[in-house]
Design a protein around this motif. Structure first.
Motif, PDB file in Angstrom:
ATOM      1  N   THR A 233      -5.717   3.214  -3.466  1.00 21.23           N
ATOM      2  CA  THR A 233      -4.731   4.254  -3.155  1.00 21.23           C
ATOM      3  C   THR A 233      -3.445   3.658  -2.608  1.00 21.23           C
ATOM      4  O   THR A 233      -3.479   2.748  -1.778  1.00 21.23           O
ATOM      5  CB  THR A 233      -5.309   5.240  -2.114  1.00 21.23           C
TER       6      THR A 233
ATOM      7  N   SER B   9       0.825  -1.218   0.000  1.00 19.80           N
ATOM      8  CA  SER B   9       0.000   0.000   0.000  1.00 19.80           C
ATOM      9  C   SER B   9       0.854   1.261   0.000  1.00 19.80           C
ATOM     10  O   SER B   9       0.318   2.364   0.071  1.00 19.80           O
ATOM     11  CB  SER B   9      -0.918   0.014   1.226  1.00 19.80           C
ATOM     12  N   THR B  10       2.184   1.102  -0.065  1.00 20.70           N
ATOM     13  CA  THR B  10       3.080   2.255  -0.091  1.00 20.70           C
ATOM     14  C   THR B  10       4.095   2.099  -1.226  1.00 20.70           C
ATOM     15  O   THR B  10       4.286   1.015  -1.770  1.00 20.70           O
ATOM     16  CB  THR B  10       3.853   2.401   1.235  1.00 20.70           C
TER      17      THR B  10
ATOM     18  N   GLY C 100      -3.031  11.698  -9.044  1.00 23.71           N
ATOM     19  CA  GLY C 100      -2.244  11.964  -7.846  1.00 23.71           C
ATOM     20  C   GLY C 100      -2.857  13.042  -6.984  1.00 23.71           C
ATOM     21  O   GLY C 100      -3.657  13.862  -7.455  1.00 23.71           O
ATOM     22  N   SER C 101      -2.495  13.037  -5.707  1.00 26.08           N
ATOM     23  CA  SER C 101      -3.011  14.044  -4.778  1.00 26.08           C
ATOM     24  C   SER C 101      -2.329  15.387  -4.984  1.00 26.08           C
ATOM     25  O   SER C 101      -2.805  16.420  -4.504  1.00 26.08           O
ATOM     26  CB  SER C 101      -2.794  13.580  -3.336  1.00 26.08           C
TER      27      SER C 101
ATOM     28  N   THR D  40       0.350   5.176  -1.034  1.00 27.92           N
ATOM     29  CA  THR D  40       0.928   6.410  -0.512  1.00 27.92           C
ATOM     30  C   THR D  40       2.442   6.309  -0.428  1.00 27.92           C
ATOM     31  O   THR D  40       3.007   5.218  -0.320  1.00 27.92           O
ATOM     32  CB  THR D  40       0.366   6.728   0.886  1.00 27.92           C
ATOM     33  N   ALA D  41       3.082   7.454  -0.469  1.00 27.00           N
ATOM     34  CA  ALA D  41       4.536   7.500  -0.372  1.00 27.00           C
ATOM     35  C   ALA D  41       4.986   7.045   1.004  1.00 27.00           C
ATOM     36  O   ALA D  41       4.425   7.463   2.022  1.00 27.00           O
ATOM     37  CB  ALA D  41       5.036   8.916  -0.658  1.00 27.00           C
TER      38      ALA D  41
ATOM     39  N   SER E  88       5.746  13.180  -3.049  1.00 27.14           N
ATOM     40  CA  SER E  88       5.488  12.595  -1.729  1.00 27.14           C
ATOM     41  C   SER E  88       4.001  12.458  -1.423  1.00 27.14           C
ATOM     42  O   SER E  88       3.613  12.268  -0.284  1.00 27.14           O
ATOM     43  CB  SER E  88       6.138  13.460  -0.643  1.00 27.14           C
ATOM     44  N   GLY E  89       3.165  12.560  -2.428  1.00 24.60           N
ATOM     45  CA  GLY E  89       1.725  12.460  -2.200  1.00 24.60           C
ATOM     46  C   GLY E  89       1.227  11.036  -2.306  1.00 24.60           C
ATOM     47  O   GLY E  89       1.966  10.067  -2.140  1.00 24.60           O
ATOM     48  N   SER E  90      -0.055  10.888  -2.599  1.00 24.20           N
ATOM     49  CA  SER E  90      -0.665   9.574  -2.780  1.00 24.20           C
ATOM     50  C   SER E  90      -1.127   9.429  -4.225  1.00 24.20           C
ATOM     51  O   SER E  90      -1.360  10.413  -4.927  1.00 24.20           O
ATOM     52  CB  SER E  90      -1.849   9.395  -1.826  1.00 24.20           C
TER      53      SER E  90
END
Length: 223
Positions: free
Chosen positions: A184, A30-31, A61-62, A186-187, A143-145
């Motif tokens: 999703t 998940s990352t 992306g976020s 995430t970083a 560095s977002g999701s």
């Protein structure tokens, strides 16, 4: 009467299980680590008489810009190496387009004129349901999701007929794919420089303590 009441929830459960047939995106984690590639796979549910497919994946992306800060990496993306849906991936095709500044689209397609019911089995989960292994890249500064989904409106699962005809299971697969929420990743948190320095100091301290203990132990043996 009691038996009927017992069967109702059982039948409802069976209907729920049977109708769960989306196109699946399977992520091993998940990352992700910014600046490094990460991977996920695409799989089909059970289906009969499949002759061609088109599956569009959406990436957003976020923050940042699609195609720059984060993007589908076609250089590494390819048909699944094992369990591929068709006997050959010679017609496998993938392409990338930008939908917007925040969204990128990956289109996967292939065709098999014989169809997947030669032996009456069709597409079987865990046997020949794999479509592709997808590679995604990000900049070290991102560095977002990231959000991934299947564009169910663009989904094509046709029989091998010359006239385009959807497979019998298409309506269920499309509806169940629509029902799946975007996935999703995430970083992963990166330690700050001060934290890294503290870890280095602690490591040196541990090594020094061990060395002193070894020296003291050696001197005690000599006595």
């Amino acid at each position: 009467m009691f038996l009927r009441l017992l069967l109702i929830p059982l039948m409802a459960l069976m209907a729920t299980v049977a109708s769960s047939a989306p196109v699946r995106l399977l992520f091993p984690d998940s990352t992700f680590t910014p600046g490094s590639q990460f991977f996920f796979s695409v799989e089909l549910p059970t289906a009969t008489n499949l002759g061609s497919y088109q599956i569009d994946l959406l990436l957003s992306g976020s923050s940042g810009t699609a195609g720059v800060d984060y993007f589908f990496d076609l250089a590494g993306t390819d048909a699944a190496m094992t369990g591929y849906v068709f006997p050959s991936d010679g017609q496998f095709f993938d392409t990338v387009n930008l939908d917007s500044a925040m969204s990128q689209r990956l289109t996967l397609s292939d065709i098999n004129f014989d169809g997947m019911d030669v032996n009456g089995a069709g597409v079987v989960s865990g046997t020949n349901d794999a479509i592709a292994n997808i590679v995604v890249s990000t900049l070290p500064t991102f560095s977002g999701s990231l959000m991934f989904s299947v564009d169910a409106d663009a989904l094509i699962l046709d029989t091998p007929d010359l006239t385009p005809t959807s497979i019998n299971e298409f309506a269920t697969i499309q509806a169940d794919t629509v029902a799946v929420a975007p996935q999703t990743v995430t970083a992963a948190a990166v330690p700050e420089p001060s934290g890294i320095a503290m870890l280095a100091v602690a490591a040196v301290g541990v090594l020094t303590l061990r060395r002193r203990r070894k020296i003291a132990f050696g001197e005690s043996k000599l006595r």
